[in-house]
Motif scaffolding. Structure first.
Motif, PDB file in Angstrom:
ATOM      1  N   VAL A  35       0.858  -1.181   0.000  1.00  0.00           N
ATOM      2  CA  VAL A  35       0.000   0.000   0.000  1.00  0.00           C
ATOM      3  C   VAL A  35       0.896   1.233   0.000  1.00  0.00           C
ATOM      4  O   VAL A  35       1.832   1.318   0.808  1.00  0.00           O
ATOM      5  N   ARG A  36       0.627   2.158  -0.899  1.00  0.00           N
ATOM      6  CA  ARG A  36       1.391   3.413  -0.940  1.00  0.00           C
ATOM      7  C   ARG A  36       0.458   4.581  -0.654  1.00  0.00           C
ATOM      8  O   ARG A  36      -0.603   4.709  -1.268  1.00  0.00           O
ATOM      9  N   ILE A  37       0.875   5.392   0.287  1.00  0.00           N
ATOM     10  CA  ILE A  37       0.062   6.505   0.775  1.00  0.00           C
ATOM     11  C   ILE A  37       0.796   7.801   0.472  1.00  0.00           C
ATOM     12  O   ILE A  37       1.905   8.035   0.978  1.00  0.00           O
ATOM     13  N   MET A  67       5.281  -0.097   8.695  1.00  0.00           N
ATOM     14  CA  MET A  67       5.236   0.981   7.708  1.00  0.00           C
ATOM     15  C   MET A  67       6.644   1.503   7.427  1.00  0.00           C
ATOM     16  O   MET A  67       7.528   1.475   8.294  1.00  0.00           O
ATOM     17  N   GLU A  68       6.866   1.979   6.221  1.00  0.00           N
ATOM     18  CA  GLU A  68       8.142   2.581   5.842  1.00  0.00           C
ATOM     19  C   GLU A  68       7.889   3.926   5.171  1.00  0.00           C
ATOM     20  O   GLU A  68       6.846   4.137   4.543  1.00  0.00           O
ATOM     21  N   GLN A  75      21.882   5.224  -6.117  1.00  0.00           N
ATOM     22  CA  GLN A  75      20.899   4.899  -5.088  1.00  0.00           C
ATOM     23  C   GLN A  75      19.902   6.043  -5.013  1.00  0.00           C
ATOM     24  O   GLN A  75      20.090   7.008  -4.291  1.00  0.00           O
ATOM     25  N   ILE A  76      18.840   5.936  -5.785  1.00  0.00           N
ATOM     26  CA  ILE A  76      17.897   7.045  -5.846  1.00  0.00           C
ATOM     27  C   ILE A  76      16.632   6.786  -5.040  1.00  0.00           C
ATOM     28  O   ILE A  76      15.745   7.625  -5.003  1.00  0.00           O
ATOM     29  N   GLU A  77      16.547   5.628  -4.374  1.00  0.00           N
ATOM     30  CA  GLU A  77      15.421   5.361  -3.487  1.00  0.00           C
ATOM     31  C   GLU A  77      15.944   4.883  -2.151  1.00  0.00           C
ATOM     32  O   GLU A  77      16.912   4.127  -2.081  1.00  0.00           O
ATOM     33  N   ALA A  78      15.312   5.343  -1.081  1.00  0.00           N
ATOM     34  CA  ALA A  78      15.668   4.892   0.265  1.00  0.00           C
ATOM     35  C   ALA A  78      14.396   4.603   1.034  1.00  0.00           C
ATOM     36  O   ALA A  78      13.398   5.315   0.897  1.00  0.00           O
ATOM     37  N   ARG A  79      14.432   3.567   1.849  1.00  0.00           N
ATOM     38  CA  ARG A  79      13.286   3.194   2.683  1.00  0.00           C
ATOM     39  C   ARG A  79      13.680   3.317   4.155  1.00  0.00           C
ATOM     40  O   ARG A  79      14.651   2.710   4.600  1.00  0.00           O
ATOM     41  N   ILE A  80      12.904   4.112   4.880  1.00  0.00           N
ATOM     42  CA  ILE A  80      13.183   4.396   6.276  1.00  0.00           C
ATOM     43  C   ILE A  80      12.132   3.690   7.129  1.00  0.00           C
ATOM     44  O   ILE A  80      10.935   3.857   6.901  1.00  0.00           O
ATOM     45  N   PRO A  81      12.536   2.897   8.121  1.00  0.00           N
ATOM     46  CA  PRO A  81      11.558   2.189   8.953  1.00  0.00           C
ATOM     47  C   PRO A  81      10.709   3.144   9.782  1.00  0.00           C
ATOM     48  O   PRO A  81      11.120   4.268  10.098  1.00  0.00           O
ATOM     49  N   ALA A  82       9.533   2.675  10.157  1.00  0.00           N
ATOM     50  CA  ALA A  82       8.578   3.503  10.899  1.00  0.00           C
ATOM     51  C   ALA A  82       9.162   4.017  12.209  1.00  0.00           C
ATOM     52  O   ALA A  82       8.788   5.096  12.682  1.00  0.00           O
ATOM     53  N   SER A  83      10.080   3.270  12.805  1.00  0.00           N
ATOM     54  CA  SER A  83      10.652   3.671  14.092  1.00  0.00           C
ATOM     55  C   SER A  83      11.453   4.965  14.001  1.00  0.00           C
ATOM     56  O   SER A  83      11.753   5.574  15.025  1.00  0.00           O
ATOM     57  N   ALA A  96       4.674   3.564   2.875  1.00  0.00           N
ATOM     58  CA  ALA A  96       4.348   2.248   2.333  1.00  0.00           C
ATOM     59  C   ALA A  96       4.094   1.265   3.465  1.00  0.00           C
ATOM     60  O   ALA A  96       4.730   1.325   4.525  1.00  0.00           O
ATOM     61  N   GLY A  97       3.135   0.373   3.243  1.00  0.00           N
ATOM     62  CA  GLY A  97       2.836  -0.674   4.209  1.00  0.00           C
ATOM     63  C   GLY A  97       2.377  -1.920   3.476  1.00  0.00           C
ATOM     64  O   GLY A  97       2.059  -1.874   2.282  1.00  0.00           O
TER      65      GLY A  97
END
Length: 624
Positions: free
Chosen positions: A60-62, A123-124, A151-159, A183-184
């Protein structure tokens, strides 16, 4: 490189066919899609959408429209510090000026990423970079990460993300953020993907999309564009009791909405200090010393007879207690720490600081929190924790008080240093209310001695009547802190001349009230020389009501009423649901987490305005 990333942008909505998928919604590989199936109840969206049996994982992308424009926040001001804040004293200005120069020469920049949906486990936050040269980035003061052109995309954890404004530091500043979304993972059962999204605002706008996680193909998407309910515009044009009550209801609703609901945030339960109207985000939840005004307002509002605020007295008192408990968690308890007993803060986004934040502990502000927050809570609840915390702050103050010079006091210590910032004695006068409340409640001689010493230091710093120039260079808000402390001292020692000293300052301030009821940031230069200062205006609306009670001078009632009318005229009832009830004005001033051209709501301003209304409504002139 994923095809999805080539479509990500931060622009206005452009529909891409019958599916109604906006180009900025994180669209993936171009395939035939369908309208997303979902239901909505208030702020909650429940996604329930059929998926093919061969799809094993759905993302899911918000995407929030608050990130259409990713705003830049830094302390590289359009003016020089020395010209803006001469009231702080040369030593204080020199330190701030040095920081200003560091920011101006920094190769970094600070941007704000808005998270206006509730963060849930798993969630990220997904960043898409436009990388000009190798560098790094940092989110919310956490560790630095490397970014390069590959590296043009990074995903950061919900924490590592928080509700509302998240500080992103980019190094070098030539790099930028192309897009930002959350994203989730949806739950799949019986060939149906389900996911619940809880937004943080009634008028949330954006897109909800489902993707096949293994192929990055877009399954379905929906554009959420429904606005909020119609604004409630007050019909009153004159200042009446009914008008003030309606305005008080709006201010109360705004303040209660400022609570940080992110249970993983270090400032959970505290209040956000600002709401930026153009960036569509709340900011500055790491300022616990600033929560005291809201605490005292909520307690006083819970005692207001004959007025319905749409919230029960029990709920108002409970909200005050929750806020006070949140602030207790920020007091330094480590006896080895040089600032033991003082309340910490994590605030002020600066490109040149460690990980983007200017952090520290504020002594005078901690004492003010004691006076307007913790001691009123102790009196209202008999919770010994508030009294004990207040006593720790006084112990810290006493340990430093012997170092006072005639002009300067120690205000705060940097997070990783043992050196102290200095502030003028006038600027640290907000300590007086803390000592006054402790002495009033306990009757202990030590608190009386400390209070008398602080009053003596303050009065020794008063400019002579023949030379008011120092007053003119002092911020109107600082003058208000002086008067607030002196009025509290007068209530304890009515036989002394503290009321006369208060009147002396008030008369000077009164003479500089503008025709619309506002005051400038400082008196130097006269009316219109600098922009109106909303917090100072709300503060003095409150103080002139108190002065009227203390003196019976009708001019003070008229002056305070005029300031209330000005604040009421600035109260927001527009389309932005989050800002409703707030006092809208410029936010861009030194030492704040705001862009220098930002317009929005300052929470302390609303707290002072609410207290001014409570004082006015308690007068015989406004009882009926």
């Amino acid at each position: 490189m994923k095809a999805a990333l080539t479509l990500l942008c931060v622009q206005s909505v452009v529909l891409s066919g019958a599916a109604g998928v906006p180009e900025w919604a994180g669209g993936g590989v171009a395939v035939e899609t369908s309208q997303l199936g979902f239901s909505r109840m208030g702020r909650s969206f429940l996604i329930e959408h059929p998926v093919s049996a061969d799809i094993e994982e759905v993302e899911v992308r918000i995407v929030s429209r608050a990130n259409d424009t990713i705003a830049e926040y830094d302390e590289v001001a359009l003016y020089e510090w020395g010209a803006r804040a001469p009231h702080s004293g040369m030593a204080f200005d020199a330190q701030r000026g040095m920081k200003h120069q560091l920011d101006a020469g920094s190769q970094r920049k600070v941007q704000v990423l808005v998270v206006d949906v509730a963060i849930v486990e798993g969630m990220e936050a997904v960043l898409a970079f436009d990388v000009e040269e190798p560098g790094g980035y940092c989110i919310n003061g956490d560790r630095w990460r490397i970014v390069d052109p590959n590296q043009i995309e990074a995903r950061i954890p919900a924490s590592e993300i928080e509700h509302w404004g998240n500080a992103l530091v980019l190094n070098p500043q030539s790099n930028s953020i192309q897009s930002f979304y959350l994203a989730g993972n949806a739950r799949i059962k019986d060939s149906k993907a389900s996911y619940r999204v809880e937004t943080l605002r009634d008028d949330w706008r954006g897109s909800l999309s489902l993707y096949d996680a293994s192929t990055d193909e877009l399954i379905a998407s929906a554009l959420i564009s429904r606005g909020s309910a119609a604004a409630r515009v007050p019909a009153e044009t004159s200042l009446t009791r009914e008008a003030m009550v309606r305005s008080l209801v709006g201010a109360t609703e705004y303040l209660l909405g400022c609570k940080n609901l992110d249970a993983t945030s270090p400032s959970y339960g505290g209040y956000y200090s600002y709401y930026d109207l153009s960036a569509k985000t709340r900011l500055g939840s790491g300022r616990p010393c600033a929560w005291g005004g809201a605490v005292s307002f909520l307690i006083e509002a819970s005692r207001l007879p004959g007025v319905e605020l749409g919230v029960s007295r029990v709920e108002l008192k409970a909200a005050a207690v929750d806020l006070g408990m949140a602030s207790l968690r920020h007091q330094i308890r480590d006896p080895e720490h040089p600032a033991c007993g003082i309340v910490s803060r994590k605030a002020n986004w600066h490109a040149s600081r460690d990980n983007g934040f200017d952090t520290g502990k504020a002594l005078a502000d901690s004492m003010h929190l004691v006076g307007v927050g913790w001691m009123p809570l102790f009196q209202a609840t008999a919770n010994e924790g508030f009294l004990e915390a207040s006593e720790r702050v006084v112990e810290a103050s006493a340990a430093l008080s012997a170092w006072h010079s005639k002009e300067k006091a120690f205000q705060g210590v940097a997070q990783r240093e043992t050196s102290w910032d200095e502030a003028s004695i006038l600027a640290s006068s907000n300590k007086i209310v803390g000592l006054a409340e402790l002495y009033s409640e306990t009757g202990q001689g030590g608190y009386k001695e400390g209070l008398e010493r602080e009053l003596e230091v303050l009065l020794d710093a008063f400019p002579s009547e023949d030379d008011p120039a120092p007053w003119m260079r002092t911020s109107v808000e600082t003058l208000g802190n002086c008067v607030d402390g002196l009025l509290r001292a007068h209530s304890l020692f009515p036989e002394r001349d503290y009321l006369q000293r208060s009147v002396r300052v008030a008369e000077l301030v009164l003479a500089f009230q503008a025709a619309d009821g506002a005051w400038p940031e400082r008196l130097e230069g006269g009316n219109g020389a600098v922009a109106a200062e909303d917090r100072a205006t709300a503060m003095w609306a409150y103080l002139f009501m108190k002065l009227y009670k203390a003196t019976g001078d009708r001019r003070y009632l008229d002056t305070g009423s005029k300031a209330i009318e000005r604040c009421r005229g600035q109260q927001n009832y527009g389309e932005d649901a989050v800002a409703r009830g707030g006092i809208v004005g410029p936010l861009g001033k030194p030492g704040t987490d705001s862009r220098h051209d930002a317009i929005g709501v300052d929470t302390e301003t609303v707290s002072y305005y609410g207290k001014a209304l409570l004082e006015a409504l308690s007068l015989d002139e406004w009882r009926h």
